[in-house]
Design a protein around this motif. Structure first.
Motif, PDB file in Angstrom:
ATOM      1  N   VAL A 141      13.602  65.298  19.032  1.00 32.40           N
ATOM      2  CA  VAL A 141      13.249  66.622  19.680  1.00 32.40           C
ATOM      3  C   VAL A 141      13.799  67.954  18.820  1.00 32.40           C
ATOM      4  O   VAL A 141      15.000  67.906  18.959  1.00 32.40           O
ATOM      5  CB  VAL A 141      13.289  66.778  21.095  1.00 32.40           C
ATOM      6  N   TRP A 142      13.076  68.752  18.150  1.00 38.43           N
ATOM      7  CA  TRP A 142      13.654  69.576  17.365  1.00 38.43           C
ATOM      8  C   TRP A 142      13.295  71.133  17.777  1.00 38.43           C
ATOM      9  O   TRP A 142      13.571  71.992  16.737  1.00 38.43           O
ATOM     10  CB  TRP A 142      13.788  69.615  15.906  1.00 38.43           C
ATOM     11  N   SER A 143      12.956  71.413  18.845  1.00 44.34           N
ATOM     12  CA  SER A 143      12.536  72.723  19.198  1.00 44.34           C
ATOM     13  C   SER A 143      12.395  72.958  20.867  1.00 44.34           C
ATOM     14  O   SER A 143      12.434  71.956  21.473  1.00 44.34           O
ATOM     15  CB  SER A 143      11.249  73.195  18.549  1.00 44.34           C
ATOM     16  N   ASP A 144      12.285  74.147  21.234  1.00 38.55           N
ATOM     17  CA  ASP A 144      12.365  74.386  22.655  1.00 38.55           C
ATOM     18  C   ASP A 144      10.880  74.120  23.177  1.00 38.55           C
ATOM     19  O   ASP A 144      10.846  74.147  24.309  1.00 38.55           O
ATOM     20  CB  ASP A 144      12.621  75.889  22.887  1.00 38.55           C
ATOM     21  N   PHE A 145       9.988  73.933  22.179  1.00 37.54           N
ATOM     22  CA  PHE A 145       8.639  73.579  22.616  1.00 37.54           C
ATOM     23  C   PHE A 145       8.487  72.146  22.654  1.00 37.54           C
ATOM     24  O   PHE A 145       7.210  72.012  22.987  1.00 37.54           O
ATOM     25  CB  PHE A 145       7.776  74.269  21.394  1.00 37.54           C
ATOM     26  N   GLY A 146       9.495  71.424  22.363  1.00 38.50           N
ATOM     27  CA  GLY A 146       9.277  69.856  22.387  1.00 38.50           C
ATOM     28  C   GLY A 146       8.744  69.423  21.192  1.00 38.50           C
ATOM     29  O   GLY A 146       8.188  68.194  21.199  1.00 38.50           O
ATOM     30  N   ASN A 147       8.760  70.147  19.996  1.00 36.89           N
ATOM     31  CA  ASN A 147       8.337  69.632  18.835  1.00 36.89           C
ATOM     32  C   ASN A 147       9.125  68.340  18.534  1.00 36.89           C
ATOM     33  O   ASN A 147      10.369  68.243  18.712  1.00 36.89           O
ATOM     34  CB  ASN A 147       8.453  70.639  17.588  1.00 36.89           C
ATOM     35  N   LYS A 148       8.410  67.407  18.052  1.00 39.24           N
ATOM     36  CA  LYS A 148       9.342  66.175  17.871  1.00 39.24           C
ATOM     37  C   LYS A 148       8.786  65.203  16.633  1.00 39.24           C
ATOM     38  O   LYS A 148       7.725  65.385  16.193  1.00 39.24           O
ATOM     39  CB  LYS A 148       9.430  65.134  18.995  1.00 39.24           C
ATOM     40  N   THR A 149       9.664  64.356  15.931  1.00 41.09           N
ATOM     41  CA  THR A 149       9.609  63.791  14.925  1.00 41.09           C
ATOM     42  C   THR A 149       9.765  62.170  15.211  1.00 41.09           C
ATOM     43  O   THR A 149      10.877  61.966  15.769  1.00 41.09           O
ATOM     44  CB  THR A 149       9.994  64.228  13.728  1.00 41.09           C
ATOM     45  N   ALA A 150       8.954  61.066  15.043  1.00 43.37           N
ATOM     46  CA  ALA A 150       9.388  59.864  15.287  1.00 43.37           C
ATOM     47  C   ALA A 150      10.100  59.349  13.947  1.00 43.37           C
ATOM     48  O   ALA A 150       9.649  59.540  12.993  1.00 43.37           O
ATOM     49  CB  ALA A 150       8.114  58.834  15.469  1.00 43.37           C
ATOM     50  N   PRO A 151      11.011  58.465  14.178  1.00 43.28           N
ATOM     51  CA  PRO A 151      11.623  57.846  13.046  1.00 43.28           C
ATOM     52  C   PRO A 151      10.964  56.596  12.543  1.00 43.28           C
ATOM     53  O   PRO A 151       9.731  56.153  13.205  1.00 43.28           O
ATOM     54  CB  PRO A 151      13.007  57.215  13.656  1.00 43.28           C
ATOM     55  N   VAL A 152      11.092  56.242  11.342  1.00 50.76           N
ATOM     56  CA  VAL A 152      10.497  54.784  11.065  1.00 50.76           C
ATOM     57  C   VAL A 152      11.179  53.722  11.569  1.00 50.76           C
ATOM     58  O   VAL A 152      10.550  52.737  12.148  1.00 50.76           O
ATOM     59  CB  VAL A 152      10.665  54.678   9.333  1.00 50.76           C
ATOM     60  N   GLY A 153      12.786  53.874  11.836  1.00 52.98           N
ATOM     61  CA  GLY A 153      13.443  52.955  12.466  1.00 52.98           C
ATOM     62  C   GLY A 153      13.839  53.552  13.810  1.00 52.98           C
ATOM     63  O   GLY A 153      13.241  53.305  14.728  1.00 52.98           O
ATOM     64  N   GLN A 154      15.238  54.245  13.586  1.00 59.01           N
ATOM     65  CA  GLN A 154      15.849  54.721  14.795  1.00 59.01           C
ATOM     66  C   GLN A 154      16.719  56.017  14.278  1.00 59.01           C
ATOM     67  O   GLN A 154      17.200  55.708  13.183  1.00 59.01           O
ATOM     68  CB  GLN A 154      16.649  53.496  15.385  1.00 59.01           C
ATOM     69  N   TRP A 155      16.538  57.021  14.976  1.00 56.39           N
ATOM     70  CA  TRP A 155      17.347  58.395  14.512  1.00 56.39           C
ATOM     71  C   TRP A 155      18.772  57.941  14.809  1.00 56.39           C
ATOM     72  O   TRP A 155      19.186  57.163  15.904  1.00 56.39           O
ATOM     73  CB  TRP A 155      16.832  59.497  15.292  1.00 56.39           C
ATOM     74  N   PHE A 156      19.767  58.251  13.688  1.00 60.67           N
ATOM     75  CA  PHE A 156      21.053  58.240  14.106  1.00 60.67           C
ATOM     76  C   PHE A 156      21.792  59.564  13.734  1.00 60.67           C
ATOM     77  O   PHE A 156      21.512  60.234  12.465  1.00 60.67           O
ATOM     78  CB  PHE A 156      21.582  57.009  13.270  1.00 60.67           C
ATOM     79  N   ILE A 157      22.303  60.185  14.720  1.00 62.69           N
ATOM     80  CA  ILE A 157      22.771  61.754  14.410  1.00 62.69           C
ATOM     81  C   ILE A 157      24.470  61.716  14.698  1.00 62.69           C
ATOM     82  O   ILE A 157      24.980  61.024  15.570  1.00 62.69           O
ATOM     83  CB  ILE A 157      22.317  62.492  15.652  1.00 62.69           C
ATOM     84  N   VAL A 158      24.888  62.170  13.389  1.00 60.12           N
ATOM     85  CA  VAL A 158      26.501  62.413  13.473  1.00 60.12           C
ATOM     86  C   VAL A 158      26.717  63.863  13.565  1.00 60.12           C
ATOM     87  O   VAL A 158      26.066  64.580  12.697  1.00 60.12           O
ATOM     88  CB  VAL A 158      26.918  61.489  12.305  1.00 60.12           C
ATOM     89  N   ILE A 159      27.535  64.188  14.458  1.00 64.76           N
ATOM     90  CA  ILE A 159      28.325  65.754  14.586  1.00 64.76           C
ATOM     91  C   ILE A 159      29.289  65.726  14.104  1.00 64.76           C
ATOM     92  O   ILE A 159      30.394  65.214  14.294  1.00 64.76           O
ATOM     93  CB  ILE A 159      27.849  66.325  15.902  1.00 64.76           C
ATOM     94  N   ILE A 160      29.591  66.510  12.887  1.00 67.45           N
ATOM     95  CA  ILE A 160      31.140  66.445  12.262  1.00 67.45           C
ATOM     96  C   ILE A 160      31.494  67.929  12.066  1.00 67.45           C
ATOM     97  O   ILE A 160      30.690  68.837  12.261  1.00 67.45           O
ATOM     98  CB  ILE A 160      31.032  66.037  10.935  1.00 67.45           C
ATOM     99  N   ASP A 161      32.818  68.094  12.455  1.00 65.60           N
ATOM    100  CA  ASP A 161      33.479  69.434  11.667  1.00 65.60           C
ATOM    101  C   ASP A 161      33.984  69.448  10.307  1.00 65.60           C
ATOM    102  O   ASP A 161      34.586  68.084  10.120  1.00 65.60           O
ATOM    103  CB  ASP A 161      34.684  69.738  12.749  1.00 65.60           C
ATOM    104  N   LEU A 162      33.684  70.245   9.674  1.00 61.07           N
ATOM    105  CA  LEU A 162      33.731  70.369   8.238  1.00 61.07           C
ATOM    106  C   LEU A 162      34.637  71.537   7.948  1.00 61.07           C
ATOM    107  O   LEU A 162      34.176  72.682   8.009  1.00 61.07           O
ATOM    108  CB  LEU A 162      32.599  70.313   7.514  1.00 61.07           C
ATOM    109  N   LYS A 163      35.795  71.377   7.549  1.00 61.95           N
ATOM    110  CA  LYS A 163      36.623  72.294   7.304  1.00 61.95           C
ATOM    111  C   LYS A 163      36.868  72.531   5.664  1.00 61.95           C
ATOM    112  O   LYS A 163      37.328  71.587   5.086  1.00 61.95           O
ATOM    113  CB  LYS A 163      38.081  72.320   8.042  1.00 61.95           C
ATOM    114  N   ASN A 164      36.858  73.676   5.342  1.00 66.48           N
ATOM    115  CA  ASN A 164      36.970  74.064   3.888  1.00 66.48           C
ATOM    116  C   ASN A 164      38.398  74.478   3.640  1.00 66.48           C
ATOM    117  O   ASN A 164      39.062  75.373   4.123  1.00 66.48           O
ATOM    118  CB  ASN A 164      36.118  75.222   3.517  1.00 66.48           C
ATOM    119  N   THR A 165      39.267  73.523   2.951  1.00 65.18           N
ATOM    120  CA  THR A 165      40.530  73.664   2.879  1.00 65.18           C
ATOM    121  C   THR A 165      40.743  74.198   1.571  1.00 65.18           C
ATOM    122  O   THR A 165      41.881  74.425   1.083  1.00 65.18           O
ATOM    123  CB  THR A 165      41.603  72.368   3.143  1.00 65.18           C
TER     124      THR A 165
END
Length: 159
Positions: A53-77
């Motif tokens: 689900v990618w909007s407040d209106f409930g817009n969504k996209t189905a995966p072919v397999g399964q969605w895998f979401i990774v959230i990272i902190d990316l620091k520019n050193t």
């Protein structure tokens, strides 16, 4: 007469024990890996049970397999504003499969919906961006490592 002196026997030379190289421990969620200009910390990783689900209106996209979401902190050193792109990340499984970043605009919409930064934007020196990575993986994939192109020898186990 004088006491007989024992001639010292040479010690038998033992072969040096061959130390097996200790495998480097694989980084995990919460650990930080570093490369020339970046520090990457995985904050979370999750398999979605269904659609993205990618909007407040409930817009969504189905995966072919399964969605895998990774959230990272990316620091520019580094000393200048650099960009990390979607193609700088991939997932590798224990079975040897590689998953590239999901194609399509959903991840940009999803990152805005979640108020996170999408890959591909410049990050100023010293700044940290919390970034979302989106993959469409096979259901049941195991032993999943996130690989950052600038630190290939330091995968992060995410599932």
């Amino acid at each position: 007469g004088p006491a007989a002196t024992a001639t010292p026997r040479p010690e038998p030379t033992k072969p040096a024990p061959t130390a097996a190289p200790t495998p480097k421990p694989v980084a995990k969620i919460g650990d930080t890996i570093t490369s020339k200009n970046w520090e990457v910390t995985v904050k979370s990783a999750e398999r979605l049970p269904g659609d993205l689900v990618w909007s407040d209106f409930g817009n969504k996209t189905a995966p072919v397999g399964q969605w895998f979401i990774v959230i990272i902190d990316l620091k520019n050193t580094g000393n200048e504003n650099f960009t990390v792109n979607t193609f700088d990340f991939e997932l590798k499984t224990a079975a040897g499969q590689t998953y590239k970043f999901a194609q399509g605009g959903e991840y940009i919409m999803y990152s805005q919906y979640k108020k996170l930064q999408a890959p591909g934007k410049q990050i100023p020196p010293g700044a940290t961006a919390t970034t979302v990575l989106l993959f469409d993986i096979a259901k049941g994939a195991e032993g999943i490592n996130l690989v950052f192109a600038q630190a290939r020898d330091n995968p992060i186990n995410v599932g």
